[in-house]
Structure formats: C-alpha cells, structure tokens
Design an enzyme around this catalytic site. Structure first.
Site, mmCIF file in Angstrom:
data_model
loop_
_atom_site.group_PDB
_atom_site.id
_atom_site.type_symbol
_atom_site.label_atom_id
_atom_site.label_comp_id
_atom_site.label_asym_id
_atom_site.label_seq_id
_atom_site.Cartn_x
_atom_site.Cartn_y
_atom_site.Cartn_z
ATOM 1 C CB SER A 52 -6.487 -35.615 -2.177
ATOM 2 O OG SER A 52 -7.719 -35.024 -1.871
ATOM 3 C CE LYS A 55 -7.814 -30.887 -5.652
ATOM 4 N NZ LYS A 55 -9.145 -31.065 -5.143
ATOM 5 C CB SER A 112 -8.957 -30.059 -1.309
ATOM 6 O OG SER A 112 -8.728 -31.089 -2.242
#
Length: 151
Positions: A52, A55, A112
C-alpha cells in the site's frame, strides 16, 4: 520516551512472531519520531515493496491538496471510466457517481479501494498520469531516492 521505544520494538517482534523467520528477516526500520534516531533495523537499505505504499502516497498528496486549499473535504469527486476499470479491491460505483473527498479518503484508507485512489488522483492532478508525476516529485522531496511510482 525510552519505554515507548522499547514497547514499539517489543510490539514489532510480537507482531512478526506468528509469521515465522521469513517475516522477521524482512527489511524494517524503527525510528524515534522525536529525535530521528534509528532504534532498530534489519536490512533497511534493501529494495522492498511495502504493501500500500502507493495508496499511502495518494493519501499524502490528497492531504497536501487539502492543506493548501486545492481541495476541501466536501469537494466532489466523480467515478470516471478509468476508475471503474481498476481491479478489485474497489467499491464498484457506476461511472458518473459523485462522492465527497472525505468519503473517498475513508474508502481508500479503510477498504484500500483502487477506484477511490484513481478518483482522488484525478481530483488532485486531473489525470492518473499527472498524479504519478506528482507522486514521484513528492517522493523525491521526502528523500525517497530509491522509490519510483509508475503505471
């Protein structure tokens, strides 16, 4: 502060224990946020692909846009055809659906969702490609000299 650091180190090792030796051998670094001192590390200079990171950088750039007034939490973001084409994990709202930056951030952080990441990227930079350029500029500014974002 020392007890907090020791607690964090213990927490790291307790968290890693169920994953076995392979996880414990993974690169990591534990830094004291106040002093910048490295408290513990293992292969911290190795190239690694943390989950991630893309992100996290997306959220960072959205927060930057909020801080400098380019976006507000109640600003609208629209599901584009490009966002809808993203693979799961995603919300899957139909193209044209409008939600707020606040809700898109929550969806991105909690679920997510890839489509939410694209929606926010397009809101910040106009296009996914332009956002990637901003991600790389932010990475360089943050000293992430061995990080490269690409589509």
């Amino acid at each position: 502060m020392v007890s907090r650091a020791i607690g964090l180190i213990v927490l790291c090792f307790v968290w890693l224990a169920p994953f076995g030796a392979a996880a414990q051998d993974a690169p990591f670094i534990l830094v004291d946020a106040d002093s910048g001192a490295v408290l513990a590390q293992n292969r911290s200079g190795d190239l690694w692909y943390p989950a991630s990171l893309t992100k996290l950088m997306t959220v960072y750039l959205v927060f930057e846009a909020l801080a400098d007034g380019r976006l507000e939490l109640d600003s609208p973001v629209t599901v584009s055809a490009n966002a809808l084409e993203e693979p799961p994990s995603k919300m899957g709202f139909p193209a044209g659906t409008v939600i707020t930056v606040d809700n898109a951030l929550k969806i991105l952080i909690v679920k997510s969702a890839n489509d939410a990441a694209i929606m926010l990227a397009e809101a910040v930079a106009g296009s996914q490609e332009a956002f990637v350029v901003r991600m790389n500029a932010a990475a360089a500014k943050l000293g992430m000299s061995r990080t490269l974002f690409a589509n």
